[in-house]
Motif scaffolding. Structure first.
Motif, mmCIF file in Angstrom:
data_model
loop_
_atom_site.group_PDB
_atom_site.id
_atom_site.type_symbol
_atom_site.label_atom_id
_atom_site.label_comp_id
_atom_site.label_asym_id
_atom_site.label_seq_id
_atom_site.Cartn_x
_atom_site.Cartn_y
_atom_site.Cartn_z
ATOM 1 N N LEU A 47 0.825 -1.207 0.000
ATOM 2 C CA LEU A 47 0.000 0.000 0.000
ATOM 3 C C LEU A 47 0.862 1.261 0.000
ATOM 4 C CD1 LEU A 47 -2.758 1.411 0.309
ATOM 5 C CD2 LEU A 47 -2.506 1.150 2.788
ATOM 6 N N ARG A 50 2.190 2.265 -3.406
ATOM 7 C CA ARG A 50 1.025 2.547 -4.242
ATOM 8 C C ARG A 50 0.462 3.933 -3.921
ATOM 9 N NH1 ARG A 50 -1.372 -2.011 -3.646
ATOM 10 N NH2 ARG A 50 -3.028 -1.493 -2.174
ATOM 11 N N LEU A 51 0.385 4.256 -2.644
ATOM 12 C CA LEU A 51 -0.067 5.590 -2.255
ATOM 13 C C LEU A 51 0.911 6.658 -2.736
ATOM 14 C CD1 LEU A 51 -1.364 5.022 1.393
ATOM 15 C CD2 LEU A 51 -2.729 5.701 -0.595
ATOM 16 N N ARG A 52 2.186 6.345 -2.649
ATOM 17 C CA ARG A 52 3.203 7.288 -3.112
ATOM 18 C C ARG A 52 3.026 7.586 -4.599
ATOM 19 N NH1 ARG A 52 9.737 6.223 -2.572
ATOM 20 N NH2 ARG A 52 10.438 8.162 -3.546
ATOM 21 N N ASP A 54 0.231 7.265 -6.273
ATOM 22 C CA ASP A 54 -1.024 7.995 -6.438
ATOM 23 C C ASP A 54 -0.852 9.482 -6.130
ATOM 24 O OD1 ASP A 54 -2.468 5.824 -7.297
ATOM 25 O OD2 ASP A 54 -3.311 5.354 -5.322
ATOM 26 N N VAL A 55 0.021 9.784 -5.156
ATOM 27 C CA VAL A 55 0.305 11.192 -4.859
ATOM 28 C C VAL A 55 0.850 11.877 -6.111
ATOM 29 C CG1 VAL A 55 1.861 12.736 -3.598
ATOM 30 C CG2 VAL A 55 0.634 10.939 -2.374
ATOM 31 N N VAL A 75 -2.169 12.482 3.466
ATOM 32 C CA VAL A 75 -1.744 11.317 2.696
ATOM 33 C C VAL A 75 -0.256 11.052 2.897
ATOM 34 C CG1 VAL A 75 -1.553 10.325 0.389
ATOM 35 C CG2 VAL A 75 -3.577 11.656 1.002
ATOM 36 N N THR A 78 0.995 8.943 5.874
ATOM 37 C CA THR A 78 1.037 7.478 5.845
ATOM 38 C C THR A 78 2.468 6.978 5.711
ATOM 39 O OG1 THR A 78 0.666 7.406 3.440
ATOM 40 C CG2 THR A 78 -1.275 7.305 4.861
#
Length: 209
Positions: A47, A50-52, A54-55, A75, A78
């Motif tokens: 995750l 993946r969040l990185r 998406d940023v 965000v 996280t």
């Protein structure tokens, strides 16, 4: 009871920290490398990268329109908490090198205009490293490493244009804030290196001393 044993590899955008850490896996096999980069995250932590991504792909293009700077900070937190957890849960017998820890995200949040002092105070209460290795790079060289500006994101420059002047001004201010954040810690400054191999060898020398 002693706290976790770890060092932080710090530097401005374009310093080459990820490239250095990838090389240190072979040069310092007794050390554990901790980062939010996908190369250093376990499958169960998928995750985080993946969040990185998406940023970069979704949040930054909509910053100031679709998303506020406070949402950005939420965000990015996280990654901050993930790195803290990795440090806190580390085997005390194994030395750890952490990519940037919370210092760079905190500096970038400040530069983006995030005013949440309670959040910053919480991050600053996290375990502190035994030392910081600061991998320096000039804004001129960093601009070249970013493809002369072709690979920039909105958290790497001031203003709207994203030209060289905006980038260099942002990087000078970022460097100032990073060094301000770690001023109470033992910091080893490494001058700009010609390539990632030389930079990795310089960092290895500091950590092996």
């Amino acid at each position: 009871m002693s706290g976790p044993r770890f060092h932080v590899l710090l530097g401005p955008d374009g310093a080459g920290k990820s490239s250095v850490m990838r090389r240190l896996v072979q040069r310092l096999p007794e050390w554990r490398m901790v980062s939010a980069d996908s190369a250093f995250t376990a499958p169960e932590h998928a995750l985080i990268p993946r969040l990185r991504q998406d940023v970069h792909d979704h949040l930054l293009p909509g910053l100031g329109t679709a998303y506020s700077v406070d949402f950005l900070a939420s965000v990015l937190q996280t990654a901050v908490v993930h790195l803290r957890d990795q440090v806190r849960e580390a085997d005390p017998r194994v030395p750890v090198l952490v990519d940037s820890y919370y210092y760079k995200i905190l500096a970038k949040c400040r530069m983006a205009g995030v005013q949440d002092s309670r959040m910053y105070s919480w991050w600053r209460s996290f375990p502190q490293p035994s030392g910081v290795v600061y991998l320096d790079v000039s804004p001129v060289a960093a601009w070249r490493r970013r493809g002369d500006g072709a690979r920039l994101n909105a958290l790497e420059y001031d203003g709207d244009a994203g030209d060289r002047a905006d980038f260099e001004r942002y990087q000078r201010n970022l460097r100032k804030l990073l060094l301000e954040e770690v001023r109470e810690l033992p910091v080893t400054m490494l001058r700009e290196q010609a390539d990632a191999d030389r930079a990795a060898e310089a960092v290895r020398g500091v950590l092996s001393a």
